[in-house]
Design an enzyme around this catalytic site. Structure first.
Site, PDB file in Angstrom:
ATOM      1  CB  SER A 239      -0.991   0.111   1.313  1.00  0.00           C
ATOM      2  OG  SER A 239      -0.185   0.026   2.384  1.00  0.00           O
ATOM      3  CG  HIS A 267      -4.123  -2.214   0.098  1.00  0.00           C
ATOM      4  ND1 HIS A 267      -4.820  -0.921   0.053  1.00  0.00           N
ATOM      5  CD2 HIS A 267      -3.375  -2.415   1.256  1.00  0.00           C
ATOM      6  CE1 HIS A 267      -4.661  -0.510   1.331  1.00  0.00           C
ATOM      7  NE2 HIS A 267      -3.652  -1.271   2.039  1.00  0.00           N
ATOM      8  CE  LYS A 299      -6.953  -1.207   3.656  1.00  0.00           C
ATOM      9  NZ  LYS A 299      -7.588  -1.336   4.882  1.00  0.00           N
TER      10      LYS A 299
END
Ligand SMILES: Cc1ncc(COP(=O)(O)O)c(C=O)c1O
Length: 458
Positions: A239, A267, A299
């Site tokens: 990230s 991610h 996320k």
């Protein structure tokens, strides 16, 4: 004393009033703490330095004060804790102004999606807002198992377990599965939750250079035989830098050295792979090649929490032994319902991850062609622009805010000083114009700041 004056436990009403008054005055005096401080303060201040028992003297605060003083010296406003007044997607509202937003992990623009919000509201109407205790104790809600089954199906694994926090998922999973006779090897850029889990486990912990499977191979050759179990932990996308590991090489090492492989897909879910199903799909590898697959719900899935997918043996083990599951409240039903609805949209709309990848490539190529330093970035959804100075990064972030663009600086100690940067998170709903305008404003503001003699010294 009359009969009516007599009450339970033999106390009359007047006795009771006196007792309550005595208790009240005692609790008042305890709040002021005169008794304790009078009794012990002399002894304490004589023997123990104040910094060891005053909250204000804890080291974290001192560090903050140093940063605040430095920021004041350079006339820099604090860029953190900005108050967002609306759904943060490709745009956001901070105060009463709308901004182009690059600071949310809302990769597929699903947070605020009407169907997801409706499913969360339906779950509240049915189950309320909390499970009030752990799932073993307070019982399951159907939505927990539906979410876990769907996550297992997407990842093509036998089962799944969800936790109330992504960070806690790594801490408790790594912390409870490994112990003092084991070795944990993680990438040098591993997320804090992986490191905390490794520390908690009591295992020997070593890191290998970023994405360097050849260096990892060497460490394993030298160390494998000294330990019982060995865990290799990598991330599907890093990230801070927006790059990905060569998963196939790490799988080969896992088999070669008889180790476990854990992949954190925080991610990469929603970003990598044709359907957005993550790094396994990207490389076309089998789920069986990864022992412990971790992900977050916060996320792409626009909820909150984390999960582990794997075989039944792994999931059953965690369900009965992971402290962060057994001794923590079950996931709030509307949160589970939101993640489930987001997962259904991810499955049904592969055009979202496809669009995200197109926009990531556009941002990346435009930045590189403009001479900006994007570090190790591979042009997916996370694009760092390396500035090389914490002060300049914060100043630039604030200048961009004045231009209607919200992007966070990443500064020392989160990265080394020469790696200080602005980090852009893309979202499938950004427009090409938002991206191109942002890059040209960034270049203009950076050049402007660099002309100031103060920043030439940094
Ligand atoms: C790689 C990685 N793992 C775990 C986490 C923790 O997830 P959460 O923020 O959902 O608790 C994060 C958070 O950003 C992360 O980047």
């Amino acid at each position: 004393m009359t009969d009516s004056d007599k009450k339970l436990f033999g106390l009359s009403i007047s006795d009771k009033k006196n007792l309550i008054e005595r208790m009240r005055s005692r609790s008042r005096s305890e709040t002021d703490k005169p008794r304790f401080t009078q009794k012990f303060s002399k002894a304490l201040s004589r023997d123990i330095p104040e910094e060891y028992y005053k909250i204000e003297s804890l080291p974290g605060l001192k560090q903050l004060q140093i940063h605040a003083a430095a920021a004041e010296k350079f006339g820099i406003e604090n860029p953190f804790f900005r108050m967002h007044e609306a759904v943060a997607s490709n745009t956001t509202w901070i105060g009463d102004k709308e901004y182009i937003n690059f600071s949310s992990y809302n990769y597929l623009g699903l947070c605020g999606h009407p169907r997801i919000s409706q499913k969360a509201k339906d779950a509240i109407d049915r189950y309320g807002t909390s499970t009030s205790a752990s799932r073993p104790v307070s019982g399951e809600r159907p939505v927990h198992r539906e979410l876990e089954r769907k996550l297992a199906a997407v990842h093509k694994t036998e089962d799944c377990i969800v936790f109330v926090s992504g960070h806690a998922t790594n801490v408790t999973t790594i912390g409870c599965l490994f112990g003092s006779n084991d070795l944990i090897l993680h990438d040098v850029l591993a997320h804090n939750s992986i490191i905390q889990g490794a520390i908690l486990s009591g295992a020997k912990r070593l890191h290998f250079p970023h994405n360097d499977w050849a260096a990892l191979d060497k460490i394993l050759q030298e160390n494998r035989s000294k330990f019982q179990r060995v865990l290799i932990v990598i991330e599907g996308m890093y990230s801070m830098d927006g790059d990905i590991p060569e998963l196939v090489k790490f799988i080969e090492l896992k088999y070669k050295h008889k180790a476990f492989l854990m992949v954190d897909e925080a991610h990469s879910l929603g970003v990598l792979g044709e359907k957005g199903f993550g790094i396994k799909e990207h490389f076309g590898v089998s789920a069986n090649d990864i022992d412990i697959a971790m992900g977050t719900l916060s996320k792409t899935l626009s909820a909150c929490g984390g999960y582990i997918t794997g075989n039944h043996a792994l999931v059953d083990n965690l369900k009965y032994t992971a402290p962060g599951f057994v001794y923590s409240v079950g996931m709030s039903p509307p949160v589970a319902a939101a993640a489930l609805a987001a997962l259904e949209i991810l499955e049904a709309e592969p055009e979202r991850p496809k669009r995200l990848r197109e926009l990531g490539a556009l941002f990346y190529h435009t930045a590189v062609e403009s001479g900006l330093d994007t570090g190790l970035c591979q042009g997916y959804a996370i694009i760092p622009i390396i500035i090389g100075s914490s002060v300049l990064s914060v100043k630039l972030s604030n200048r961009l805010l004045e231009n209607g663009i919200n992007v966070q600086p990443i500064i020392y100690p989160a990265v080394e000083e020469r790696g200080a940067r602005l980090r852009f998170f893309l979202n499938s709903t950004h427009t090409e114009k938002q991206i191109k305008d942002t890059i040209s404003i960034l270049i203009k503001e950076l050049n402007h700041l660099k002309r100031n003699p103060i920043y030439k010294l940094l």
